[in-house]
Enzyme design. Structure first.
Site, PDB file in Angstrom:
ATOM      1  N   ASP A   5       0.847  -1.193   0.000  1.00  0.00           N
ATOM      2  CA  ASP A   5       0.000   0.000   0.000  1.00  0.00           C
ATOM      3  C   ASP A   5       0.886   1.248   0.000  1.00  0.00           C
ATOM      4  O   ASP A   5       1.476   1.589   1.020  1.00  0.00           O
ATOM      5  CB  ASP A   5      -0.895  -0.048   1.254  1.00  0.00           C
ATOM      6  CG  ASP A   5      -1.818   1.148   1.367  1.00  0.00           C
ATOM      7  OD1 ASP A   5      -1.856   1.962   0.420  1.00  0.00           O
ATOM      8  OD2 ASP A   5      -2.502   1.261   2.401  1.00  0.00           O
ATOM      9  N   ASN A  58      -0.067   4.462  -0.725  1.00  0.00           N
ATOM     10  CA  ASN A  58      -0.649   5.765  -0.343  1.00  0.00           C
ATOM     11  C   ASN A  58      -1.423   5.708   0.977  1.00  0.00           C
ATOM     12  O   ASN A  58      -2.101   6.659   1.347  1.00  0.00           O
ATOM     13  CB  ASN A  58      -1.549   6.307  -1.472  1.00  0.00           C
ATOM     14  CG  ASN A  58      -2.730   5.372  -1.745  1.00  0.00           C
ATOM     15  OD1 ASN A  58      -2.932   4.389  -1.021  1.00  0.00           O
ATOM     16  ND2 ASN A  58      -3.508   5.666  -2.774  1.00  0.00           N
ATOM     17  N   ASP A 103      -4.083   4.110   1.967  1.00  0.00           N
ATOM     18  CA  ASP A 103      -5.552   4.085   2.031  1.00  0.00           C
ATOM     19  C   ASP A 103      -6.103   2.712   2.433  1.00  0.00           C
ATOM     20  O   ASP A 103      -7.298   2.474   2.410  1.00  0.00           O
ATOM     21  CB  ASP A 103      -6.163   4.526   0.684  1.00  0.00           C
ATOM     22  CG  ASP A 103      -5.875   3.532  -0.439  1.00  0.00           C
ATOM     23  OD1 ASP A 103      -5.083   2.596  -0.226  1.00  0.00           O
ATOM     24  OD2 ASP A 103      -6.432   3.691  -1.542  1.00  0.00           O
ATOM     25  N   ASP A 138      -1.411  -0.857  -4.025  1.00  0.00           N
ATOM     26  CA  ASP A 138      -1.517  -0.055  -5.255  1.00  0.00           C
ATOM     27  C   ASP A 138      -0.211  -0.131  -6.041  1.00  0.00           C
ATOM     28  O   ASP A 138       0.781  -0.693  -5.581  1.00  0.00           O
ATOM     29  CB  ASP A 138      -1.879   1.394  -4.906  1.00  0.00           C
ATOM     30  CG  ASP A 138      -0.995   1.947  -3.808  1.00  0.00           C
ATOM     31  OD1 ASP A 138       0.234   1.778  -3.900  1.00  0.00           O
ATOM     32  OD2 ASP A 138      -1.532   2.514  -2.830  1.00  0.00           O
ATOM     33  N   ASP A 164      -4.043 -10.548 -15.937  1.00  0.00           N
ATOM     34  CA  ASP A 164      -5.041 -11.586 -15.752  1.00  0.00           C
ATOM     35  C   ASP A 164      -6.168 -11.317 -16.743  1.00  0.00           C
ATOM     36  O   ASP A 164      -6.747 -10.227 -16.740  1.00  0.00           O
ATOM     37  CB  ASP A 164      -5.577 -11.511 -14.311  1.00  0.00           C
ATOM     38  CG  ASP A 164      -5.872 -12.870 -13.728  1.00  0.00           C
ATOM     39  OD1 ASP A 164      -6.632 -13.612 -14.356  1.00  0.00           O
ATOM     40  OD2 ASP A 164      -5.349 -13.176 -12.636  1.00  0.00           O
ATOM     41  N   ASP A 191      -7.931 -16.697 -16.766  1.00  0.00           N
ATOM     42  CA  ASP A 191      -8.832 -17.222 -15.749  1.00  0.00           C
ATOM     43  C   ASP A 191      -9.846 -18.212 -16.345  1.00  0.00           C
ATOM     44  O   ASP A 191     -10.500 -17.898 -17.354  1.00  0.00           O
ATOM     45  CB  ASP A 191      -9.590 -16.031 -15.140  1.00  0.00           C
ATOM     46  CG  ASP A 191     -10.328 -16.386 -13.877  1.00  0.00           C
ATOM     47  OD1 ASP A 191      -9.668 -16.797 -12.912  1.00  0.00           O
ATOM     48  OD2 ASP A 191     -11.572 -16.239 -13.852  1.00  0.00           O
ATOM     49  N   GLU A 193      -5.767 -21.049 -16.893  1.00  0.00           N
ATOM     50  CA  GLU A 193      -6.267 -21.769 -15.719  1.00  0.00           C
ATOM     51  C   GLU A 193      -7.407 -22.595 -16.289  1.00  0.00           C
ATOM     52  O   GLU A 193      -8.528 -22.120 -16.418  1.00  0.00           O
ATOM     53  CB  GLU A 193      -6.755 -20.811 -14.643  1.00  0.00           C
ATOM     54  CG  GLU A 193      -7.105 -21.548 -13.363  1.00  0.00           C
ATOM     55  CD  GLU A 193      -8.163 -20.852 -12.534  1.00  0.00           C
ATOM     56  OE1 GLU A 193      -8.253 -21.138 -11.350  1.00  0.00           O
ATOM     57  OE2 GLU A 193      -8.931 -20.050 -13.079  1.00  0.00           O
ATOM     58  N   HIS A 207      -3.535 -17.191  -5.252  1.00  0.00           N
ATOM     59  CA  HIS A 207      -4.482 -16.427  -4.434  1.00  0.00           C
ATOM     60  C   HIS A 207      -5.734 -17.228  -4.077  1.00  0.00           C
ATOM     61  O   HIS A 207      -6.593 -16.708  -3.371  1.00  0.00           O
ATOM     62  CB  HIS A 207      -4.886 -15.159  -5.194  1.00  0.00           C
ATOM     63  CG  HIS A 207      -5.617 -15.498  -6.454  1.00  0.00           C
ATOM     64  ND1 HIS A 207      -4.978 -16.077  -7.530  1.00  0.00           N
ATOM     65  CD2 HIS A 207      -6.923 -15.409  -6.792  1.00  0.00           C
ATOM     66  CE1 HIS A 207      -5.868 -16.311  -8.476  1.00  0.00           C
ATOM     67  NE2 HIS A 207      -7.060 -15.920  -8.060  1.00  0.00           N
ATOM     68  N   ASP A 208      -5.865 -18.441  -4.599  1.00  0.00           N
ATOM     69  CA  ASP A 208      -7.020 -19.283  -4.257  1.00  0.00           C
ATOM     70  C   ASP A 208      -6.627 -20.382  -3.272  1.00  0.00           C
ATOM     71  O   ASP A 208      -7.478 -21.169  -2.858  1.00  0.00           O
ATOM     72  CB  ASP A 208      -7.567 -19.994  -5.509  1.00  0.00           C
ATOM     73  CG  ASP A 208      -8.235 -19.047  -6.487  1.00  0.00           C
ATOM     74  OD1 ASP A 208      -8.749 -18.006  -6.045  1.00  0.00           O
ATOM     75  OD2 ASP A 208      -8.233 -19.360  -7.691  1.00  0.00           O
TER      76      ASP A 208
HETATM   77  O1  ISL Z   1      -9.601 -22.641  -6.344  1.00  0.00           O
HETATM   78  C1  ISL Z   1     -10.305 -23.498  -6.802  1.00  0.00           C
HETATM   79  C2  ISL Z   1     -10.175 -24.900  -6.366  1.00  0.00           C
HETATM   80  O2  ISL Z   1      -9.134 -25.105  -5.498  1.00  0.00           O
HETATM   81  C3  ISL Z   1     -11.301 -23.217  -7.836  1.00  0.00           C
HETATM   82  O3  ISL Z   1     -12.535 -23.574  -7.476  1.00  0.00           O
HETATM   83  C4  ISL Z   1     -11.240 -21.784  -8.318  1.00  0.00           C
HETATM   84  O4  ISL Z   1     -12.259 -21.025  -7.892  1.00  0.00           O
HETATM   85  C5  ISL Z   1     -11.236 -21.854  -9.778  1.00  0.00           C
HETATM   86  O5  ISL Z   1      -9.947 -22.265 -10.025  1.00  0.00           O
HETATM   87  C6  ISL Z   1     -11.479 -20.550 -10.486  1.00  0.00           C
HETATM   88  O6  ISL Z   1     -10.627 -19.552 -10.031  1.00  0.00           O
HETATM   89  C7  ISL Z   1     -10.534 -18.366 -10.729  1.00  0.00           C
HETATM   90  O7  ISL Z   1     -11.773 -17.836 -11.136  1.00  0.00           O
HETATM   91  C8  ISL Z   1     -12.668 -17.422 -10.106  1.00  0.00           C
HETATM   92  C9  ISL Z   1     -11.985 -16.560  -9.041  1.00  0.00           C
HETATM   93  O8  ISL Z   1     -12.830 -16.476  -7.940  1.00  0.00           O
HETATM   94  C10 ISL Z   1     -10.639 -17.130  -8.637  1.00  0.00           C
HETATM   95  O9  ISL Z   1      -9.998 -16.267  -7.733  1.00  0.00           O
HETATM   96  C11 ISL Z   1      -9.840 -17.340  -9.882  1.00  0.00           C
HETATM   97  O10 ISL Z   1      -8.522 -17.763  -9.629  1.00  0.00           O
HETATM   98  C12 ISL Z   1     -13.746 -16.633 -10.779  1.00  0.00           C
HETATM   99  O11 ISL Z   1     -13.181 -15.657 -11.598  1.00  0.00           O
END
Ligand code: ISL
Length: 530
Positions: free
Chosen positions: A23, A25, A27, A31, A100, A198, A242, A314-315
Site C-alpha cells: 500500500d 498511499n 488508504d 496499489d 489476468d 482465468d 487456468e 491467491h485461491d
Molecule cells: O480454487 C479453486 C479450487 O481449489 C477453484 O474452485 C477456483 O475457484 C477456480 O480455479 C477458479 O478460479 C478463478 O476464477 C474465479 C476466481 O474467484 C478465482 O480467484 C480465480 O482464480 C472466478 O473468476
C-alpha cells in the site's frame, strides 16, 4: 531444443495480488505506487516476469475477478498513464508484465451486462446466456447455488458459473469473441507480454451434460482459443491458462508448440493432495503422491511443452501450512518445497509471500474473513458443524493467500482485510535479517537456476521416491545435478554422491563426505561435471 522451450522456459514469474501486495498511499489497499517501490526486491529475488491478478475497475464482489471495464486500471491502484510508465520501467529492468484475462465472465456492473439485461433486442442482448427456463442443475463454482439467476427485467434466467454478480459471457456470439480479442490487442499494444487466463476452458460449454463437467472444455474450445490467440503477431505473447478441463490428455492439443491456442496451462493436482471432498476438509497427505504427480507432468511435457511449476496462488492456502511445518521447521520445509519444485523442468511461479514462508492465518471468528467463498461456506456449514467450521475456514480459506504482505512488523492501522495474526513475526524485514532467511534461499536457488542451463533445459530423471524422501536428476552433456529432498522424518539414505559437490543446502551442508542421513525437510542440490 524447440522454439517454445527456448523462449519461455527461462521465465520466473511472480504473482502479485494487487490489493494485498504493498500500500503506497496508506488508504488500506495495495496499489501500483507501492508495487513500484518493491521492484528492486523482486529483481533481486531473481524474478523476470510479474503476473498481476486483476487490477481493472471492479465492484470487487470476487476481488477483481468481476471486471466492469477490461481496458482501464482501477483507480484504487493508479491509472492507465501510470500503468504505461510502470510497464516501461519494468521492461527496463528486464521484467515482463503478465495480466489476468478474465474472459469467461464479467461483472454484472459491466456496461455489456447492464445493457443486455434491459431487453431481448439490443446490441448486447446476446452477449450473455439468457434462457426462459434453467437448462440444467449445475451448481455455481465456489458459491454453491444454481448457476441460473432470474432477472425480472427480461423475465429470463442468465448463467453465472461463479457468483451471481459474475454473469458468463456468451462465447457462441461472434461479437463477444471479437470484443475479447480487442481486449487482448489493447494490452499487447501497450506492451503487455502475456496473460494468465482465468478459467479459460469454461468459454466452451456443453449444456446437454447434466453434471457441471459440461461447464468447460466444450466442443468449441480449440476453435475459440485459436481465434483468440492464433494470430502470428501474438506468437511471442506468453499465455498460461487456468483450465481445469485441460488434463494431460488434452495438453498437447491445447498447449503444444504447433498449437495456436495457449502456451501453457496450470495443473494443480499436486497441491490439492491434502484435501478431501472440499477445499475446507483435510485428508491424509503422502509426500510421494505430491512429488510423483509433478514428475508425471514433467515427463509428459519435457520434450516440447511448458509445465508451470506452482505451489501457491491467491485461491490456495499457504504451502508451508499444507505440506510443511509452520513451527519448528518453517525455514527448512519452505526451502525444501521450493527446491523440489523449482529445480524441475518448467516455469517457476512464485506467489507473493511464499518467498518469506508465509503460513495460514489463525482467526477464530468469521468477521476476520472477506472471501465470498469462505463466507458462503461458513454460513451453510455453521448450521450442521458449528464446532469445526472455523477450523475448516482457517485450513481452506482463500484469504490465506490474500492477507497483506508484511514488509515489517508494524501492523497497518487500516487494511481492507485483517492483516495476518503473525504480522509481527513473519515479515520481510525479519526474514531478511534472519540467519535463516527464506527470501535469501529463494534468491540463491533462482540464481543457481538462471546460471545453469542444465536446470532450465536439461533432461529430467526420477531416481527414487518414497513417502519419506525423493531424489531426481537434471542432466545434460556438461553437468549432472542431483536434487535430494527429504520429508518430515530423519531418513537413512544409500546413494553414492561422493563425486558430487554441494551447491545449495538448507542445513548449511558443505560437502557429502560420509553422507548417510537426511534431516527433517532437508534439501540438497549437488552437481558434478560430466
Ligand atoms: O480454487 C479453486 C479450487 O481449489 C477453484 O474452485 C477456483 O475457484 C477456480 O480455479 C477458479 O478460479 C478463478 O476464477 C474465479 C476466481 O474467484 C478465482 O480467484 C480465480 O482464480 C472466478 O473468476
Amino acid at each position: 531444443m524447440n522454439y517454445y522451450q527456448k523462449e519461455f522456459l527461462p521465465l520466473v514469474v511472480y504473482q502479485v495480488y494487487p490489493k494485498s501486495f504493498c500500500d503506497g498511499n496508506g488508504d488500506g489497499v495495495g496499489d501500483f505506487k507501492g508495487f513500484e517501490s518493491k521492484l528492486n526486491y523482486l529483481k533481486e529475488l531473481g524474478v523476470n516476469a510479474v503476473w498481476f491478478s486483476p487490477c481493472f475497475p471492479s465492484p470487487n464482489v470476487d476481488n477483481g475477478y468481476d471486471i466492469s471495464d477490461y481496458c482501464d486500471i482501477d483507480s484504487v491502484y493508479g491509472n492507465l498513464e501510470e500503468f504505461k510508465s510502470l510497464i516501461k520501467k519494468m521492461h527496463s529492468m528486464g521484467i515482463k508484465v503478465i495480466l489476468d484475462l478474465v474472459a469467461n465472465h464479467t461483472s454484472d456492473k459491466h456496461k455489456w451486462f447492464l445493457e443486455s439485461k434491459k431487453s431481448k433486442d439490443n446490441k448486447y442482448s446476446d452477449y450473455y446466456y439468457w434462457v426462459d427456463e434453467p437448462l440444467n442443475d449445475w451448481p455455481s463454482h465456489n458459491f454453491g447455488t444454481s448457476v441460473w439467476e432470474y432477472s425480472k427485467e427480461r423475465n429470463q434466467y442468465y448463467l453465472h458459473s461463479f457468483a451471481k454478480e459474475q454473469p458468463d459471457l456468451n462465447w457462441t456470439n461472434k461479437e463477444v469473441r471479437k470484443e475479447i480479442k480487442e481486449v487482448v490487442k489493447f494490452w499487447v499494444n501497450l506492451g503487455v507480454d502475456g496473460f494468465r487466463c482465468d478459467v479459460l476452458d469454461m468459454i466452451s460449454k456443453d449444456f446437454s451434460i447434466l453434471d457441471d463437467s459440461g461447464n468447460g472444455n466444450g466442443p468449441k474450445l480449440d476453435e475459440y482459443l485459436n481465434e483468440l490467440f492464433g494470430d502470428e503477431n501474438l506468437k511471442h505473447v506468453f499465455t498460461v491458462g487456468e483450465c481445469w478441463g485441460v488434463n494431460l490428455e488434452r495438453y498437447r492439443k491445447v498447449c503444444g508448440e504447433n498449437s495456436k491456442e495457449l502456451k501453457s496451462s496450470f495443473s494443480f493436482g499436486h497441491i490439492l493432495k491434502h484435501i478431501g471432498e472440499s477445499r475446507f476438509i483435510k485428508k491424509d497427505f503422502k509426500f510421494s503422491e505430491f512429488a510423483s504427480e509433478m514428475y508425471a507432468w514433467v515427463n509428459a511435457t519435457k520434450e516440447d511443452l511448458l509445465y508451470p511449476l506452482v505451489l501457491e496462488n491467491h485461491d490456495q492456502p499457504r504451502i508451508v501450512s499444507k505440506y510443511g511445518d509452520e513451527n519448528e521447521y518453517r525455514y527448512e520445509s519452505a526451502t525444501m518445497l521450493a527446491t523440489l519444485t523449482y529445480c524441475l523442468k518448467g516455469i517457476p511461479f512464485i506467489f507473493q509471500g511464499q518467498e518469506i514462508g508465509m503460513v495460514n492465518a489463525k482467526y477464530e471468528d468469521i468477521s476476520f474473513y472477506d472471501d465470498i467463498e469462505t463466507i458462503n461456506y461458513y454460513n451453510n456449514r455453521i448450521k450442521t458443524n458449528p464446532e469445526t467450521v472455523m477450523e475448516e475456514c482457517v485450513f481452506g480459506s482463500r484469504d490465506n493467500g490474500r492477507r497483506m504482505i508484511a514488509w515489517n512488523g508494524e501492523k497497518p492501522k487500516k487494511f481492507w482485510l485483517e492483516p495476518h495474526n503473525l504480522h509481527g513475526k513473519i515479515n520481510v524485514e525479519n526474514d531478511l535479517n534472519s540467519e535463516n532467511s527464506i527470501y535469501k534461499y529463494y534468491q540463491h536457488l533462482l540464481k543457481i537456476r538462471s546460471e545453469n542451463q542444465t536446470l532450465i533445459h536439461g533432461d529430467f530423471n526420477e531416481i527414487i521416491t518414497s513417502d519419506g524422501f525423493t531424489v531426481y536428476e537434471r542432466k545434460d552433456k556438461d553437468k549432472t545435478f542431483y536434487i535430494v529432498c527429504n520429508y518430515k522424518n530423519k531418513t537413512k539414505i544409500d546413494i553414492d554422491l561422493s563425486n558430487f559437490e554441494v551447491i545449495l543446502s538448507n542445513y548449511g551442508r558443505k560437502n557429502l563426505k560420509g553422507f548417510s542421513e537426511l534431516k527433517p525437510y532437508e534439501a540438497i542440490i549437488a552437481v558434478k561435471q560430466n
